[in-house]
Design a protein around this motif. Sequence first.
Motif, PDB file in Angstrom:
ATOM      1  N   SER A   7       0.850  -1.185   0.000  1.00 54.04           N
ATOM      2  CA  SER A   7       0.000   0.000   0.000  1.00 54.04           C
ATOM      3  C   SER A   7       0.885   1.234   0.000  1.00 54.04           C
ATOM      4  O   SER A   7       2.103   1.140   0.181  1.00 54.04           O
ATOM      5  CB  SER A   7      -0.930   0.002   1.215  1.00 54.04           C
ATOM      6  OG  SER A   7      -0.186   0.027   2.415  1.00 54.04           O
ATOM      7  N   GLY A  10       0.507   6.000  -5.300  1.00 53.27           N
ATOM      8  CA  GLY A  10      -0.374   7.088  -5.695  1.00 53.27           C
ATOM      9  C   GLY A  10       0.278   7.967  -6.730  1.00 53.27           C
ATOM     10  O   GLY A  10       1.317   7.618  -7.300  1.00 53.27           O
ATOM     11  N   LEU A  18       6.947   9.544  -1.330  1.00 50.63           N
ATOM     12  CA  LEU A  18       5.930   8.573  -0.945  1.00 50.63           C
ATOM     13  C   LEU A  18       6.575   7.534  -0.046  1.00 50.63           C
ATOM     14  O   LEU A  18       7.784   7.275  -0.154  1.00 50.63           O
ATOM     15  CB  LEU A  18       5.334   7.862  -2.166  1.00 50.63           C
ATOM     16  CG  LEU A  18       4.320   8.586  -3.037  1.00 50.63           C
ATOM     17  CD1 LEU A  18       3.989   7.736  -4.261  1.00 50.63           C
ATOM     18  CD2 LEU A  18       3.055   8.901  -2.259  1.00 50.63           C
ATOM     19  N   THR A 112       1.606  -2.053  -5.882  1.00 51.22           N
ATOM     20  CA  THR A 112       0.968  -0.753  -5.703  1.00 51.22           C
ATOM     21  C   THR A 112       1.529   0.203  -6.749  1.00 51.22           C
ATOM     22  O   THR A 112       2.735   0.246  -6.979  1.00 51.22           O
ATOM     23  CB  THR A 112       1.163  -0.227  -4.268  1.00 51.22           C
ATOM     24  OG1 THR A 112       0.431   0.986  -4.078  1.00 51.22           O
ATOM     25  CG2 THR A 112       2.626   0.034  -3.934  1.00 51.22           C
TER      26      THR A 112
END
Length: 118
Positions: A7, A10, A18, A112
């Motif tokens: 996870s 983005g 990130l 992810t």
Amino acid sequence: QVQLVESGGGLVQPGGSLRLTCAASGFTFSYFNMRWFRQGPGNERELIADIANSGAWTNYADSVQGRFTISRDNDKNMLYLQMNALKPEDTAVYFCNLFNNFEMKDYWGHGTQVTVSS
């Protein structure tokens, strides 16, 4: 059974940061070295960072050296990837990986997506 759940991906602007997380279960996390791979559009999956089972050593691909940091928390069965100074070429799906050297078998999460774009 072994589960690896990534996870934290983005969309981020160039130069941004990130932190990816991989939640591990189904095996004794502290016994095994762990790795992060990524696969960009049209590219093969590449190893970008790995860490000893104890966290005593880490290794990085040249492409991320000095910008990314791999770490782990053996009490929480968690693997992390801190990514700083992100570049458009870092755009990829990022995967957590366990190579079980007793079984001689790779285990992967679903990945992810990280997209670096202005």
